[in-house]
Design an enzyme around this catalytic site. Structure first.
Site, mmCIF file in Angstrom:
data_model
loop_
_atom_site.group_PDB
_atom_site.id
_atom_site.type_symbol
_atom_site.label_atom_id
_atom_site.label_comp_id
_atom_site.label_asym_id
_atom_site.label_seq_id
_atom_site.Cartn_x
_atom_site.Cartn_y
_atom_site.Cartn_z
ATOM 1 N N GLY A 36 0.802 -1.214 0.000
ATOM 2 C CA GLY A 36 0.000 0.000 0.000
ATOM 3 C C GLY A 36 0.835 1.263 0.000
ATOM 4 C CG ASP A 82 3.712 -9.744 5.127
ATOM 5 O OD1 ASP A 82 4.282 -10.358 6.055
ATOM 6 O OD2 ASP A 82 2.476 -9.660 5.037
ATOM 7 C CE LYS A 112 4.818 0.120 2.273
ATOM 8 N NZ LYS A 112 3.635 -0.495 1.644
ATOM 9 C CB THR A 113 3.864 -0.009 7.073
ATOM 10 O OG1 THR A 113 2.510 -0.162 7.522
ATOM 11 C CG2 THR A 113 4.774 -0.119 8.281
ATOM 12 C CG ASP A 136 -1.190 -0.156 9.135
ATOM 13 O OD1 ASP A 136 -1.814 0.846 8.757
ATOM 14 O OD2 ASP A 136 -1.521 -1.309 8.841
#
Length: 547
Positions: free
Chosen positions: A77, A172, A198-199, A201
């Protein structure tokens, strides 16, 4: 692309850099590392990339490097700052050798396997500096897990004379990057693999990765929206706003937004699980705060709800597991029934007594979603459950009972919201623009030094950017073994909200006051120009963690 005045102005912004990355770089090796858990298993699976040392960059003399080609992939994402990681890689490579080339694989890891790419030149990269989104090359969710994929990717790299890959992604994606690094090193393929964290969340972090990029910007965007809603609530004084926020596995976004905006309620999934709370416990907690505020004539408020809440409620988790199995074995029978009422009754009779009690207590719309919304593996897609609407309905029902009993004399009108896509492609904050550019430059240095199986790391992030510490951390250091699709697999350990951590403790210290009293903060939009204490501030989470 038509550019807005802000985008035109932002293109000229020069990201701030750590001192060690401003000139030539010397790499200092630290101690050898081991995985966070399951050391024997991880070492056995990654014999060529396990136990490598931590790396720190210092100013120094760098030897000339031969020209080389590098590939870059955006995976998963979108998160604000991805374009600055790519521009950092590009500038870093060109600084090392002007003949270096950067190729972007289109549409994520699938582009690497299918050999769909574009050479990233100055006129392309310059167009995307300091902008949000991943549209420079696109992203995708193809997982690099199979040997056939590795071999196809290797052929494509050889055709383009690519000797290094940078995979920009979450836990992941970086796990897969490490698997790819191990595979290529084991066979002497001559292709390095470097990861970037990267995220939005915020669940990819540890002592060497203090935050993942995009989290800062996304939380500031959501907090602006929450602040706007809170000001509206405090103006109209007649609505309770239930705001679901991104974060299926962890509640970092909800917690950060609460620290920034001071809502009346913020549910933290990790606390719900730790306390073994039932769905009714959560509903009662919210209803009690609504009732207390109503006693003071304040029939309004805000409640922040994490996206993945239902998976952390033990009884709901059990129900979802039963439904996954039940629907997989009775799909034809369920589909043969005409109405949702008949389907609910059929499913309820096949559940265990405890799960049936939970299932029939849910609003019909939520029960229908639990039955119908399944992914290709046959699992219920809990991210699609309208948790905020479910809680509004259940709080309303409880307050109705309390009203009859004389325990509630106020009014309750709920308004649902879900903030997700609104923050994923926002123009990065100065912090994320600087941090991402530094990560990209760090990746280029790791490549130049021949490293593989490392993740770019930039630390000491609450200090001035001059004092940031750049380096590399072996991805195997972050790994443990977890069950995925019925098998034990090596994965980067997710970082959930720590209930003994400083950010959560600060929230607990303040939440009772915020619950009863209207103490909203209205952060306003991200500021790009002005005093550093306004434009360059980090998240509350980082500030409390680094104290």
């Amino acid at each position: 692309m038509i550019k807005s005045p802000l985008q035109i102005a932002r293109e000229s912004y020069a990201p701030k850099m750590p001192k060690a990355l401003k000139g030539s770089v010397k790499i200092v090796e630290g101690k050898e590392t081991e995985s966070v858990a399951d050391q024997a298993d991880i070492k056995k699976m990654f014999p060529n990339t396990y136990g490598m040392p931590l790396l720190t960059f210092e100013p120094g003399e760098a030897a000339p490097t031969a020209a080389r080609n590098v590939g870059v992939i955006l995976s998963g994402g979108q998160a604000p700052g991805g374009h600055n990681v790519i521009s950092g890689i590009y500038d870093g490579l060109k600084k090392l050798n002007p003949e270096n080339k950067l190729y972007g694989f289109l549409g994520g890891p699938g582009g690497l396997v299918d050999n769909e790419y574009v050479e990233l030149t100055a006129d392309i990269v310059d167009h995307y500096r300091n902008t949000g989104g991943f549209d420079i090359i696109g992203s995708g969710r193809t997982k690099l897990e199979e040997e056939d994929q590795f071999e196809k990717a290797l052929v494509n790299c050889k055709d383009l004379n690519i000797t290094a890959l940078v995979i920009i992604g979450g836990d992941d994606s970086n796990t897969n990057a490490c698997v790819l690094a191990e595979y290529y090193k084991a066979k002497g393929a001559g292709v390095q693999v470097i990861g970037c964290p990267k995220t939005i969340d915020g669940d990819l972090k540890n002592e060497m990765v203090e935050t993942s990029f995009g989290f800062d910007t996304a939380c500031k965007v959501y907090s602006e929206l929450i602040g706007n809603i809170q000001r509206d609530a405090n103006s109209a004084k007649k609505y309770w706003h239930f705001i679901k926020l991104m974060g299926r596995s962890a509640s970092h976004i909800g917690l950060e937004c609460a620290l920034q905006t001071q809502p009346n309620i913020c549910i933290v999934s990790e606390e719900v699980e730790a306390k073994q709370m039932t769905l009714d416990d959560v509903v009662t907690y919210i209803a009690e705060i609504v009732a207390k505020r109503a006693e003071k004539g304040e029939n309004f408020g805000t409640a922040l709800i994490p996206e993945g809440l239902v998976e952390f409620i033990p009884a709901m988790k059990k129900l979802i597991a039963e439904l996954n199995d039940l629907l997989a074995h009775n799909e034809d029978k369920v589909n043969a029934l005409e109405g949702n009422k008949e389907k609910r009754e059929f499913v309820a009779d096949l559940l265990s007594a405890d799960s049936k009690e939970v299932f029939v207590s849910l609003p019909n719309s939520i029960a229908n979603q639990l039955m119908a919304d399944r992914d290709p593996h046959g699992n219920v897609q809990v991210s699609l459950i309208e948790t905020e609407k479910m809680l509004i309905d259940m709080v309303k029902a409880k307050l109705k009972v309390w009203k009859k009993e004389g325990k509630f004399k106020g009014k309750f009108k709920g308004q649902p919201h879900f903030f997700g896509y609104e923050g994923r492609c926002a123009a990065p904050s100065n912090f994320d623009a600087d941090y991402c550019y530094a990560l990209g430059n760090t990746a280029s240095v790791l490549i130049a030094d021949g490293k593989t199986g490392y993740m770019a790391s930039v630390r000491n992030l609450t200090a001035s950017s001059d004092e940031w510490i750049a380096g590399g951390v072996p991805v195997t250091m972050m790994m443990n073994m977890e069950k995925r699709h019925g098998e034990m697999k090596p994965v980067i350990q997710k970082a959930l909200v720590r209930l003994d951590g400083a950010p959560f403790k600060k929230f607990v210290e303040k939440r009772d006051d915020w619950a009863e009293n209207t103490k909203y903060v209205y952060p306003g939009p991200i500021q790009y120009f002005g005093p550093s204490e306004v434009c360059d501030i980090t998240t509350k989470t980082l500030q409390y963690e680094q104290k």
